[in-house]
Design an enzyme around this catalytic site. Structure first.
Site, PDB file in Angstrom:
ATOM      1  N   HIS A 495      22.325 -23.830  31.334  1.00 36.16           N
ATOM      2  CA  HIS A 495      21.089 -23.223  30.833  1.00 36.16           C
ATOM      3  C   HIS A 495      19.924 -23.474  31.792  1.00 36.16           C
ATOM      4  CE1 HIS A 495      18.216 -22.184  27.458  1.00 36.16           C
ATOM      5  NE2 HIS A 495      17.422 -22.927  28.222  1.00 36.16           N
ATOM      6  N   GLU A 496      19.705 -24.731  32.126  1.00 37.74           N
ATOM      7  CA  GLU A 496      18.572 -25.054  32.991  1.00 37.74           C
ATOM      8  C   GLU A 496      18.759 -24.507  34.403  1.00 37.74           C
ATOM      9  OE1 GLU A 496      15.824 -26.036  31.847  1.00 37.74           O
ATOM     10  OE2 GLU A 496      16.599 -26.474  29.842  1.00 37.74           O
ATOM     11  N   HIS A 502      16.091 -18.203  38.124  1.00 38.40           N
ATOM     12  CA  HIS A 502      14.977 -17.285  37.873  1.00 38.40           C
ATOM     13  C   HIS A 502      13.828 -17.575  38.840  1.00 38.40           C
ATOM     14  CE1 HIS A 502      12.474 -15.185  34.447  1.00 38.40           C
ATOM     15  NE2 HIS A 502      12.525 -14.473  35.559  1.00 38.40           N
TER      16      HIS A 502
END
Length: 703
Positions: A495-496, A502
């Site tokens: 997730h991180e 991004h």
């Protein structure tokens, strides 16, 4: 001004400010006030000391004020170059210092940094009010905004202007006299309160322990976690035994495997009642004041509620849209959780335990049901999820999807010895950016997991590459073995890393539009997409190897894991959504007079029918996301983003290839645009249509 535009455009919680005293140290003795001779221009963490921050903040605020004054006093007519680009360039030192300070203070704080945060809160609040409420500055932005339709600016530039304009309006630039002064008072007080809230949560988290000298009390806990508990006991000056704390790598496994119901209840209540104990770290009065001030501020700005203010810059736009969306998922989630409760109660009865199932029993009997029904033991998975293997699995996925390489760098400056530093490169060796990863729980680190941007990508004044961080709270290695992760902890790493990508893949002109500078209900989407891959057999085969034998995770174990993990989906969704409803309940209030925090929370949870055995993932007293972070009226965004990520992953599945290069390239293009276009426009451009709720409900087993 880059961080200020982030405040204006996104409404993010960044502490605000005004002119400060002259710096108290010479520039050449403070690394924050000199040029950095470091590889890739990363911060010289090895040289930065606690006493360097305040002079850098003082100088940064002074420089920033002078830059803003120069823009306002410019006698030339407002243009994009002399106003908007000048704003983008302003505040560079302050922005740089803030990013470093708050990253370090979140991950490795101490008494000095905690005190400094308290001192900085009113100073920086006053400073950013000077900018956000500056009528001269706003008039220049407004003049450009009014001429947008006839201008020859490109789409990115037009969005920069329009979002800045709307940000000024939302900040209250139109207020005059007493109302303007009251707004400044509210901003300053909120800054102080939110800082204190987070400090109280950390203090409460660190103070609680359950200690035992009886090995039967920890049950079938893995040897690595037992060793960690033994080390914790020594840290807390016990001569023998094991200590279990409120850090998630400690409490969650204990609740899963300890047969001692009384001890489970003690630790569970210690977690659930953090900062709600009528002591010096109690947050109830702070919450009540925060909520009242947020309502007053919303009213000053012409809005009915704080949620209306916050959501005006989101994809959802209105509180009604948020509630309507959540109400489509909640009934099915709650019904599934009730069915799970029935199965757990039946298992508890087999143990001869009478009475009602408690919240402290839930995780323990989930493991029992999983063993009975699926012949699955979650702790048996840990040897296949050694943390470096999981990290390398995330890197391998990025390579297969985006053809990028991640290489570890040695001898880089760090803020803690546990950090690892990596260079991210294109396949041809072109440098993309730098990634810091800080893996392990410690008393100096706040709870949870998060990403920071230490430097944002931009091309406005030449190519600037990003430097980002990932921060976790995993169990630390012990003298007897490495850090072994649970499935959910492994999911957190992916997730991180999605957040990191991004930031790293950003390709925009202006730094305030870079990377994760997007609306709150879009920012979790790229991170949650990555979770979809990590449990797929094709991806597990890339990294899930037994840390001792090197054996790849067997197919039958993967099948058992995925079947067993589906069992507790009702609980996972309900505890999360309860917190999202709690957030919206607090922030759709129109009047907080006479409010009692504990009673209000209880009533809000009764209203949605939350069952007694489940508490919100974050109760009000320790809900850092909304009372000490940037997620107020925005915690729903994880579910909103899950709608996007489920639909996005479906796009890959529809190709028949989870690593389809054309789809991956379009997805990366979407990430690269950051906040330069509206989030839903980017998604529709990628997918060719708006997201459908079907894949989300199917993924959760709700249909």
């Amino acid at each position: 001004m880059r961080n200020v535009l982030s405040v204006l455009v996104l409404g993010l919680i960044v502490i605000s400010g005004c002119q400060a005293p002259e710096p108290t140290t010479q520039m050449n003795s403070n690394p924050l006030l000199t040029e950095w001779d470091t590889r890739f221009g990363v911060p010289p963490f090895d040289l930065i000391k606690d006493e360097h921050y305040m002079p850098a903040f003082e100088q940064g605020m002074s420089d920033n004020k002078a830059e803003i004054d120069a823009i306002v006093n410019n006698t030339e007519a407002p243009t994009f170059a002399n106003t908007m680009e000048a704003l983008e360039r302003s505040g560079e030192l302050l922005n740089q210092t803030s990013r470093i300070f708050y990253a370090v203070a979140g991950a490795h704080t101490n008494d000095v940094l905690d005190s400094l945060r308290t001192v900085l809160s009113p100073l920086t609040s006053k400073h950013y009010d000077y900018i956000n409420l500056n009528k001269g500055l706003f008039k220049r932005v407004e003049a450009i905004y009014n001429g947008l339709e006839s201008s020859d600016l490109n789409a990115q530039q037009k969005r920069l202007v329009s979002e800045a304009y709307k940000g000024f309006v939302r900040s209250g630039v139109g207020l005059e006299g007493a109302e303007k002064e009251r707004l400044k008072e509210i901003n300053g007080r909120l800054s102080e309160l939110t800082t204190k809230f987070g400090q109280n949560v950390l203090a409460e988290t660190n103070s609680m322990e359950v200690h035992t000298t009886n090995p039967e009390d920890y049950g079938t806990l893995t040897s690595s976690l037992v060793a960690l508990a033994a080390e914790e006991a020594k840290k807390r000056r016990h001569e023998e035994g094991w200590s279990f704390t409120l850090q998630r790598p400690s409490i969650n496994p204990f609740l899963q495997y300890s047969p001692n119901r009384e001890m489970r209840e003690k630790l569970f209540q210690g977690y659930a009642m953090r900062a709600d104990n009528d002591n010096e770290n109690d947050n109830k009065a702070i919450i009540e004041e925060i909520v009242a001030l947020r309502i007053e501020r919303a009213n000053l700005l012409g809005y009915k509620t704080h949620a209306d203010v916050r959501l005006s810059s989101s994809v959802a736009q209105t509180p009604k849209a948020v509630f309507d969306f959540m109400d489509k998922v909640w009934p099915a989630a709650l019904n599934l959780a009730k069915a799970e409760r029935g199965a757990l109660t039946a298992e508890m009865k087999k143990d001869g335990v009478e009475g009602e199932l408690k919240g402290s029993d839930w995780r323990y009997y989930v493991e029992k049901v999983r063993k009975a029904k699926y012949n699955f033991d979650e702790d048996a998975m840990r040897p296949y999820f050694e943390f470096t293997a999981v990290r390398d699995g995330a890197f391998a996925l990025a390579k297969k999807l985006f053809n990028v390489e991640v290489r570890e760098l040695q001898d880089m400056p760090k803020w803690h010895e546990d950090q690892q530093v990596f260079e991210v490169l294109e396949a041809d060796g072109t440098h993309i950016g730098i990634l810091y990863m800080d893996f392990f729980a410690r008393e100096s680190k706040r709870g949870g997991a998060w990403m920071n941007a230490l430097r944002s990508q931009s091309t406005m004044d030449g190519k600037v590459t990003p430097v980002v961080t990932n921060n976790f709270n995993f169990p630390a290695p012990t003298a007897d073995g490495p850090s072994l992760l649970s499935f959910s902890e492994s999911e957190t790493l992916f997730h991180e890393f999605g957040h990191a990508l991004h930031g790293l893949f950003s390709n925009v002109t202006y730094p305030s539009q870079a990377g994760t500078s997007v609306p709150r209900d879009f920012v979790e989407f790229p991170s949650q997409v990555m979770e979809n891959w990590m449990s797929e057999p094709e991806v597990l085969k890339l990294y899930a190897k037994h840390y001792q034998t090197g054996e790849l995770i067997p197919d039958e174990l993967i099948q058992k894991m995925n079947e067993a993990n589906a069992f507790n989906e009702g609980f996972r969704t309900v505890e999360y959504m309860a917190a999202a409803y709690l957030d919206m309940s607090w922030h759709t209030l129109t009047d907080a007079e006479g409010i009692d925090a504990r009673a209000f929370e209880k009533e809000a949870m009764q209203k949605i029918g939350l069952i007694d055995q489940i508490i919100p993932r974050y109760r009000s007293g320790y809900f850092n996301h909304i009372f000490a972070g940037g997620y107020s009226a925005g915690y729903y965004s994880y579910l909103w983003s899950e709608l996007l990520d489920a639909d996005c992953f479906q796009a890959f599945k529809e190709t028949g290839d989870l690593f389809d290069q054309e789809t991956a390239a379009r997805y990366r293009t979407m990430l690269s645009k950051g906040g330069s276009e509206p989030g839903m426009d980017l998604y529709v451009e990628f997918r060719g249509k708006t997201p459908e709720i079907g894949p989300l409900l199917e993924k959760k087993g709700f249909q």
